[in-house]
Design an enzyme around this catalytic site. Structure first.
Site, PDB file in Angstrom:
ATOM      1  CG  ASP A 224      -2.417   0.399   0.926  1.00 50.46           C
ATOM      2  OD1 ASP A 224      -2.470   1.137   0.160  1.00 50.46           O
ATOM      3  OD2 ASP A 224      -3.162  -0.003   1.549  1.00 50.46           O
TER       4      ASP A 224
ATOM      5  CD1 TRP B 240      -4.291   3.461  -3.002  1.00 53.97           C
ATOM      6  CD2 TRP B 240      -3.531   5.459  -1.965  1.00 53.97           C
ATOM      7  NE1 TRP B 240      -4.018   3.389  -1.445  1.00 53.97           N
ATOM      8  CE2 TRP B 240      -3.430   4.640  -1.211  1.00 53.97           C
ATOM      9  CE3 TRP B 240      -3.139   6.842  -2.094  1.00 53.97           C
ATOM     10  CZ2 TRP B 240      -2.761   5.077  -0.016  1.00 53.97           C
ATOM     11  CZ3 TRP B 240      -2.843   7.416  -0.700  1.00 53.97           C
ATOM     12  CH2 TRP B 240      -2.524   6.361   0.310  1.00 53.97           C
ATOM     13  N   GLY B 241      -3.113   4.762  -8.253  1.00 56.59           N
ATOM     14  CA  GLY B 241      -3.004   5.561  -9.345  1.00 56.59           C
ATOM     15  C   GLY B 241      -2.157   6.933  -9.223  1.00 56.59           C
TER      16      GLY B 241
ATOM     17  CG  ASP C  92      -8.965   1.936  -0.634  1.00 63.00           C
ATOM     18  OD1 ASP C  92      -8.221   1.955  -1.280  1.00 63.00           O
ATOM     19  OD2 ASP C  92      -8.927   2.063   0.449  1.00 63.00           O
TER      20      ASP C  92
END
Length: 656
Positions: free
Chosen positions: A182, A222-223, A243
């Site tokens: 993450d 997350w791009g 998300d």
């Protein structure tokens, strides 16, 4: 020319008589024995590439409130529901398993009250069911549980920064086959994503080599910082958006569609590398069966990883049948490994997506109705890269052939819903084949329009492992292409590439261990066709920097290269659309000189409408001002703005 001597004339006449007799005999024989028909030139077979991972992950249903018993019960339900038979393999333990403690040597320690036997015990249990086990960490020093506590107290130190090699090796020794990394800490610390995930990817490779257990890396930033530009070759999957569901919230169609829109980067997805729009919400409270099918259809047409996130212990048979539908899953897992693209939107909100499948003349299609009323939507064969010859249409959810149609098919699609089809037996539109002009370099590659094309690359790889190469199309961002083993025979893999109209395109493959490269074959997808917007003064094109998709990104001038970030579709609604879903926009409804010209989600407002005029100007309908290269500059990076129309060449444009 001199005549031959007399004795040669005699021999020639004798030989002629004999040849004539032989010819007459052969002709007579042909009346009775016909030769076999000539064989058509064979096309190298498509080599299957690694497909997108499938499985289940704990986050959507349990957030950080997980332990051995929670995961064990999900594993049991996973098996009982028949998910393995449908291709689902991974059981992934997400955030919450680790509260950030390490021993004196820096090794991760866990609460053995929650995880009896440690993390290797739950990995062993997952493996005992014939499944693969996944685990989670963060790229930063402090993970998401520190910044966003979700069911547990804030946990400092739950990231892997400073311990990449150590942690990846530990995960592999524990028996894990998958690791999601993450970005909460990485984002908070302002780390460079490409550099950080390169170090993590290297650590994963080292761990796999040490233990002999392949470890699949999931990049989860997350791009941010445009991972589609740099993640291919580092990991088989990378997140393209935030998300899909936030802690404490219910599933949302708005989030679903937003994540789908953000995941469409077809030039990055190929040969075993996949854009990841996040986990599935199928079967979670708040979604109807129709919404669940739409969710699956959109993930399948985009070829996304399929990681279920519902509570499997309470899953209904209806949800299970949606997750395991063999024909829909087959579209997602198609061995050609390409991403679907938008090929039509005749009316705002009535969208057609097409995916080129393995084999010849095969396409998957999703008709998506984003409006509030039931509507007819038509898919045309020509938009899919097929001719108008007849093709068979099949409803994938109903698993029923609908008939044979000559040029198109129209379906009635409910409000907010989808219809998912397979078009098969069609005739491929004309393609063009190019041989290399030098090793790995193909020049003079033509395209009838600017847009996305499928490029089949013929090659031979006699080794036992895949070889990689860097592919550069014109001046676009390069990508890493994988070439699986072929044996001694030639095969092909496919990529999707943006090409400019004309015959000046070039494709170059470079690397230290290239396979034996053959010809490339280029297949158009006409439904993606757009135009370059070229400045008269600069000779450069309207461009969105670095393939960025963020709303508010200002358009600029850049060397023309035909990439997806330069291919603009001028719609009947007077929109200039890039990426299939972003409109050229006068920022904040601006009407004054210097107003930034940006991209924004298409919304139908007048500040997103443009008149393309015969004198070469492009005027904003809302402001009445001209699209202008700021300060009459001509260099790469020159911003595009609105300005009073003045006849200058920095306000003149050609759409090609």
């Amino acid at each position: 020319m001199f005549p031959p001597p007399r004795h040669l004339l005699h021999r020639s006449r004798t030989l002629a008589v004999r040849l004539l007799a032989l010819a007459l005999t052969a002709t007579a024989a042909l009346l009775f024995v016909q030769p076999p028909p000539a064989k058509a030139a064979t096309t190298p077979p498509q080599i299957p590439v690694p497909t997108a991972p499938m499985g289940w992950a704990s986050w959507n249903s349990f957030a950080a409130k997980i332990d051995y018993n929670v995961i064990k019960s999900q594993v049991d339900a996973f098996v009982a529901a028949g998910l393995p038979a449908a291709g689902y393999r991974y059981v992934n333990i997400d955030e919450g398993w680790w509260q950030g403690t390490r021993d004196s040597a820096g090794n991760i320690t866990v609460d053995t009250g929650e995880w009896p036997g440690g993390m290797s015990a739950i990995a062993d249990y997952i493996h005992s069911k014939g499944l693969k086990a996944g685990i989670y960490t963060d790229a930063g020093k402090d993970g998401c549980g520190y910044y966003y506590p979700t069911g547990r107290p804030a946990a400092p130190g739950s990231g892997s920064e400073g311990h990449y090699d150590q942690d990846m090796l530990q995960f592999s020794k524990w028996g894990f086959d998958f690791v999601k990394v993450d970005w909460c800490g990485g984002d908070a610390e302002g780390l460079d994503a490409a550099t950080t995930y390169k170090a993590i990817s290297d650590a994963v490779a080292k761990a796999s080599a040490t233990t002999g257990r392949p470890l699949t890396l999931s990049v989860c930033n997350w791009g941010k910082q445009n991972p589609w530009n740099w993640a291919p070759g580092l990991a088989p999957m990378w997140r393209t958006s935030t998300d899909i569901i936030y802690y404490g919230n219910k599933p949302s169609m708005t989030n679903l569609l937003s994540n789908f829109d953000q995941t469409l980067h077809p030039s990055a997805q190929h040969t075993g590398s996949y854009n990841d729009p996040d986990m599935l919400m199928v079967g979670m409270d708040g979604f109807t069966a129709a919404q669940n099918r739409t969710h699956m259809a959109l993930w399948a047409i985009s070829g996304a990883p399929l990681l279920a996130g519902n509570d499997l212990t309470t899953m209904t048979s209806e949800t299970a049948s949606i997750l395991t539908d063999p024909e829909v899953v087959a579209v997602d897992q198609d061995p050609r490994g390409l991403q679907g693209v938008k090929v039509a939107e005749d009316t705002t909100g009535l969208q057609v997506y097409g995916k080129v499948l393995s084999g010849t003349g095969n396409r998957a299609v999703v008709l998506l109705n984003r409006t509030s009323a039931t509507q007819n939507i038509t898919v045309r064969w020509s938009d899919l890269g097929l001719t108008n010859a007849s093709a068979t249409v099949r409803d994938l959810w109903a698993r029923k052939d609908l008939g044979t149609y000559g040029t198109s098919y129209t379906a009635n699609v409910p409000a907010g819903g989808t219809v998912m089809l397979k078009v098969s037996g069609g005739t491929e539109a004309a393609s063009s084949t190019y041989s290399a002009t030098s090793t790995g370099r193909y020049t003079g590659v033509g395209a009838t329009s600017t847009g996305v094309n499928v490029v089949d690359i013929a090659y031979t790889n006699t080794s036992s492992t895949a070889r990689t190469a860097t592919l550069q199309v014109d001046g676009q961002t390069p990508t890493t292409v994988s070439f699986p083993p072929t044996g001694s025979a030639q095969g092909t893999v496919s990529v999707e590439a943006g090409l400019s109209k004309g015959s000046a395109n070039s494709l170059t493959l470079t690397g230290t261990s290239l396979p034996g490269l053959g010809a490339i074959t280029v297949h158009p997808i006409p439904g993606t066709n757009g135009s370059l917007i070229t400045g008269r003064q600069s000779g450069r094109c309207a461009d969105i920097y670095n393939n960025t998709i963020t709303n508010g990104t200002q358009a600029e001038l850049w060397d023309c290269n035909g990439g997806q970030n330069q291919s603009w579709t001028y719609t009947p609604r007077k929109e200039l659309v890039v990426y299939g879903n972003k409109c050229l926009d006068a920022y904040n409804l601006g009407t004054t000189n210097g107003t930034k010209v940006v991209i924004w989600d298409c919304n139908g407002q007048a500040n997103q409408k443009w008149n393309v005029n015969s004198d070469g100007t492009i005027t904003n309908v809302n402001a009445g001002l001209c699209l202008d290269a700021s300060g009459a500059a001509t260099s790469n990076g020159t911003n595009l703005v609105l300005w009073s129309c003045n006849g200058g060449d920095n306000q003149k444009w050609t759409l090609t």
